[in-house]
Design an enzyme around this catalytic site. Structure first.
Site, PDB file in Angstrom:
ATOM      1  N   LYS A   1       0.942  -1.129  -0.010  1.00 32.30           N
ATOM      2  CA  LYS A   1      -0.060   0.204   0.043  1.00 32.30           C
ATOM      3  C   LYS A   1       0.934   1.368   0.024  1.00 32.30           C
ATOM      4  CE  LYS A   1      -1.784   2.991   1.772  1.00 32.30           C
ATOM      5  NZ  LYS A   1      -1.316   4.562   1.412  1.00 32.30           N
TER       6      LYS A   1
ATOM      7  N   CYS B   1      13.794  11.315   5.699  1.00 29.74           N
ATOM      8  CA  CYS B   1      13.877  11.178   7.173  1.00 29.74           C
ATOM      9  C   CYS B   1      15.378  11.078   7.832  1.00 29.74           C
ATOM     10  CB  CYS B   1      13.248   9.519   7.511  1.00 29.74           C
ATOM     11  SG  CYS B   1      14.307   8.235   6.700  1.00 29.74           S
TER      12      CYS B   1
ATOM     13  N   GLU C   1      -0.595   7.431  -1.256  1.00 29.85           N
ATOM     14  CA  GLU C   1      -1.497   7.944  -2.255  1.00 29.85           C
ATOM     15  C   GLU C   1      -1.141   9.181  -3.028  1.00 29.85           C
ATOM     16  OE1 GLU C   1      -1.611   7.596   0.993  1.00 29.85           O
ATOM     17  OE2 GLU C   1      -2.982   8.898   1.862  1.00 29.85           O
TER      18      GLU C   1
HETATM   19  P1  NAD Z   1       2.373   9.334   6.647  1.00 25.35           P
HETATM   20  O1  NAD Z   1       2.747   8.653   7.855  1.00 25.35           O
HETATM   21  O2  NAD Z   1       1.632  10.348   6.555  1.00 25.35           O
HETATM   22  O3  NAD Z   1       1.932   8.313   5.598  1.00 25.35           O
HETATM   23  C1  NAD Z   1       2.706   7.129   5.347  1.00 25.35           C
HETATM   24  C2  NAD Z   1       1.832   5.969   5.118  1.00 25.35           C
HETATM   25  O4  NAD Z   1       0.660   5.840   6.131  1.00 25.35           O
HETATM   26  C3  NAD Z   1       1.120   6.314   3.531  1.00 25.35           C
HETATM   27  O5  NAD Z   1       1.028   5.098   2.827  1.00 25.35           O
HETATM   28  C4  NAD Z   1      -0.368   6.868   4.171  1.00 25.35           C
HETATM   29  O6  NAD Z   1      -1.483   6.502   3.284  1.00 25.35           O
HETATM   30  C5  NAD Z   1      -0.552   6.015   5.409  1.00 25.35           C
HETATM   31  N1  NAD Z   1      -1.311   6.711   6.475  1.00 25.35           N
HETATM   32  C6  NAD Z   1      -1.393   8.142   6.742  1.00 25.35           C
HETATM   33  N2  NAD Z   1      -2.493   8.361   7.598  1.00 25.35           N
HETATM   34  C7  NAD Z   1      -2.932   7.093   7.984  1.00 25.35           C
HETATM   35  C8  NAD Z   1      -3.884   7.024   8.904  1.00 25.35           C
HETATM   36  N3  NAD Z   1      -4.257   7.823   9.777  1.00 25.35           N
HETATM   37  N4  NAD Z   1      -4.009   5.544   9.309  1.00 25.35           N
HETATM   38  C9  NAD Z   1      -3.413   4.754   8.539  1.00 25.35           C
HETATM   39  N5  NAD Z   1      -2.544   4.742   7.475  1.00 25.35           N
HETATM   40  C10 NAD Z   1      -2.392   6.226   7.144  1.00 25.35           C
HETATM   41  O7  NAD Z   1       4.184   9.784   6.154  1.00 25.35           O
HETATM   42  P2  NAD Z   1       4.443  10.624   5.086  1.00 25.35           P
HETATM   43  O8  NAD Z   1       3.841  12.140   5.069  1.00 25.35           O
HETATM   44  O9  NAD Z   1       4.018   9.785   3.697  1.00 25.35           O
HETATM   45  O10 NAD Z   1       5.926  10.445   4.913  1.00 25.35           O
HETATM   46  C11 NAD Z   1       6.751  11.432   5.964  1.00 25.35           C
HETATM   47  C12 NAD Z   1       7.124  10.756   7.197  1.00 25.35           C
HETATM   48  O11 NAD Z   1       7.703   9.562   6.745  1.00 25.35           O
HETATM   49  C13 NAD Z   1       8.107  11.701   7.896  1.00 25.35           C
HETATM   50  O12 NAD Z   1       7.520  11.795   9.081  1.00 25.35           O
HETATM   51  C14 NAD Z   1       9.487  10.942   7.772  1.00 25.35           C
HETATM   52  O13 NAD Z   1      10.300  11.213   8.843  1.00 25.35           O
HETATM   53  C15 NAD Z   1       9.010   9.428   7.826  1.00 25.35           C
HETATM   54  N6  NAD Z   1       9.799   8.573   7.165  1.00 25.35           N
HETATM   55  C16 NAD Z   1      10.500   7.784   7.785  1.00 25.35           C
HETATM   56  C17 NAD Z   1      11.495   6.991   7.478  1.00 25.35           C
HETATM   57  C18 NAD Z   1      12.357   6.110   8.364  1.00 25.35           C
HETATM   58  O14 NAD Z   1      12.924   5.219   7.918  1.00 25.35           O
HETATM   59  N7  NAD Z   1      12.258   6.263   9.701  1.00 25.35           N
HETATM   60  C19 NAD Z   1      11.791   7.001   5.993  1.00 25.35           C
HETATM   61  C20 NAD Z   1      10.965   7.813   5.377  1.00 25.35           C
HETATM   62  C21 NAD Z   1      10.237   8.552   5.859  1.00 25.35           C
END
Ligand code: NAD
Length: 498
Positions: free
Chosen positions: A173, A281, A176
């Site tokens: 997944k 990240c 989006e």
């Molecule tokens: P996000 O948490 O908004 O989304 C990540 C995934 O979760 C997406 O597929 C999204 O559809 C899903 N999602 C979003 N809200 C949800 C909910 N309420 N319930 C269930 N699923 C949900 O993150 P993003 O904005 O796509 O990415 C940026 C974030 O990711 C930053 O905080 C960054 O630090 C982190 N990140 C961490 C790493 C790591 O390895 N630690 C690597 C890359 C990015």
């Protein structure tokens, strides 16, 4: 305008939930297409496809399985340029940076070609008289991944490659916001010889994620994204008995010791702080100079460099960074800069007013630089995820070390110094998962593991490297006995090695 559905059972299928979302092109704010948001029934369809073919995939010998990965590598290399452009247009990062995103993913695919070796078990002959013991690693079955927008090629590949190499079937997944590259990756795996149904992509939002978390046929979930969602997913997945590894947000510090090579340090801070508009990240978002003199020298050199950063559309290969991913992200990051000013930090370079000529509807801002940020400020405590660097001044090395150690997040950290003692002490005592010594973005190479500590990672096993093969397999241990003519009778006491 493209309609992006799902990839289920080896083909693209249209969404049937009736829900969809626009996919934007951040560099000019235009709508590129629509992505379907899956219903629970569509997720279930993907899981059923995966479940039907997984036993046969697991029974395929491991060397044949990894030949699919080898062919996949070849196919990606043939369309590297178009894939990078597609990625850049949907995400906003520059094309050279998009190539890096793909490349870091492929490096994990390359290491997964060693899966037959990594999956080998152990064997002890003669653990007792006539007794041999051995262990084996078996795939889990159907596993799933939920990935963020910021590395639409790398992070899906970090998950898919080891999972498939170990004999699992996969449901991905992706974010989006930029679903096209993950969809193309699934097609390329099929073209590389992966049986239909072994890799499925369902696009969607919380509805699809919850369906994954509650599906009894999904045995493990890998997540990367923000910390609140990582925590939620870890809790809900493990509550239903799934194996889970969930990686969250970050606030990465770079400690500048008085003896650091200042030009090198400034180069490192500029690249790691502002590359990909800070949407990594492992971006460095906090610089910690030790001592007033170090801080003054650092800030003096940083100001002109931040002022002269070249912001440009994703298609401009000479740009240092492109737009942010969405309008909301742009507003959130600018909001943090407003907040920093209110909190009393000194805004030395203000990129809030930047507009890109000819691309006025794109989600651009210039680089921002704060000095005199203090640990009680929200701009220090929270992840901004934009082109904003904060300088937090420390009087001593111990004071500097305490900052990442006390911080909620523990993803990456770096120290710049020429002092081996300081570097060694720092690596040993810092409470962060990935450490750089004179390296600003210490993302470990593919055959080491990647994972943060504290609120940056939930679960016991990291991504890629040896942990990936552990995460995507379960261990079975067999104790066998072939007594030749010995009759012991019934044994009522627990067997021991006495
Ligand atoms: P996000 O948490 O908004 O989304 C990540 C995934 O979760 C997406 O597929 C999204 O559809 C899903 N999602 C979003 N809200 C949800 C909910 N309420 N319930 C269930 N699923 C949900 O993150 P993003 O904005 O796509 O990415 C940026 C974030 O990711 C930053 O905080 C960054 O630090 C982190 N990140 C961490 C790493 C790591 O390895 N630690 C690597 C890359 C990015």
């Amino acid at each position: 305008m493209e309609d992006i559905g799902h990839f289920i059972g080896g083909k693209r299928v249209a969404g049937t939930s009736g829900r969809s979302q626009d996919v934007m092109q951040p560099m000019d704010g235009t709508v590129r297409g629509k992505v379907a948001l899956a219903s629970a029934a569509e997720v279930r369809q993907a899981v059923e496809n995966a479940k039907a073919v997984q036993p046969e995939w697991a029974a395929t010998n491991p060397q044949r399985r990894v030949r699919v990965l080898m062919k996949f590598l070849e196919l990606v290399h043939k369309e590297y340029d178009s894939l990078a452009e597609l990625l850049a247009r949907e995400h906003g990062k520059t094309i050279p940076d998009a190539k890096g995103d793909i490349q870091r993913g492929l490096e994990v695919v390359e290491v997964c070609i060693g899966a037959p070796h990594m999956m080998k078990g152990e064997y002890t002959e003669g653990a007792g008289r006539g007794i041999d013991v051995y262990s084996m690693r078996q795939p889990l079955g159907v596993v799933a991944g939920i990935t963020p927008f910021n590395f639409p090629a790398m992070i899906p590949l970090w998950k898919i490659a080891p999972a498939l190499a170990c004999g699992n079937a996969y449901v991905l997944k992706p974010s989006e916001r930029d679903p096209s590259v993950p969809m193309r990756i699934a097609e390329l795996f099929l073209d590389a010889g992966l049986p239909a149904g072994v890799l499925n992509v369902v696009n969607g939002d919380k509805v699809a994620v919850d369906a994954i978390l509650d599906d009894p046929d999904i045995k493990a979930v890998g997540f990367v994204g923000s910390t609140p969602i990582a925590q939620y997913i870890y809790g809900r997945a493990t509550a239903s008995g799934k194996r889970a590894q969930c990686f969250g947000g970050a606030k990465n510090h770079l400690i500048v010791m008085p003896d650091a090579d200042m030009d090198q340090t400034v180069d490192a801070l500029i690249g790691a702080g502002y590359g990909s508009a800070g949407e990594r990240c492992m971006a460095v978002s906090v610089a910690v100079p030790v001592g007033k003199e170090t801080a003054d020298r650092l800030v003096e050199k940083l100001i002109p460099r931040v002022e002269s950063l070249k912001v440009g559309p994703s298609t401009d290969a000479s740009a240092d960074f492109g737009p942010l991913v969405t309008k909301e992200a742009l507003e959130r990051v600018k909001g943090y800069v407003d907040l920093g000013v209110k909190e009393g930090a000194k805004l030395l370079v203000d990129g809030r007013g930047f507009t890109m000529q000819g691309y006025e509807d794109g989600y651009y801002m210039g680089g921002c630089l704060f000095d005199e940020v203090t640990p009680d400020m929200r701009i220090y405590k929270e992840e901004i995820f934009g082109p904003v660097l904060s300088v937090v001044r420390a009087n001593t090395y111990e004071e500097a070390l305490k900052l990442p150690n006390d911080h909620e997040y523990g993803n990456g950290v770096a120290i710049f110094t020429r002092d081996g003692d300081a570097a060694r002490d720092f690596a040993a005592r810092v409470e962060v998962g990935m450490v750089g010594v004179n390296v600003p973005i210490p993302v470990p190479i593919a055959y080491y593991t990647f994972g943060g500590w504290k609120a940056s990672g939930f679960g016991d096993l990291n991504q890629h490297g040896p942990d990936a093969f552990r995460f995507y397999t379960k261990t079975k241990t067999v104790t066998s006995r072939w007594p030749s003519g010995v009759k012991d009778g019934a044994e009522f006491v627990i067997p021991t090695m006495r």
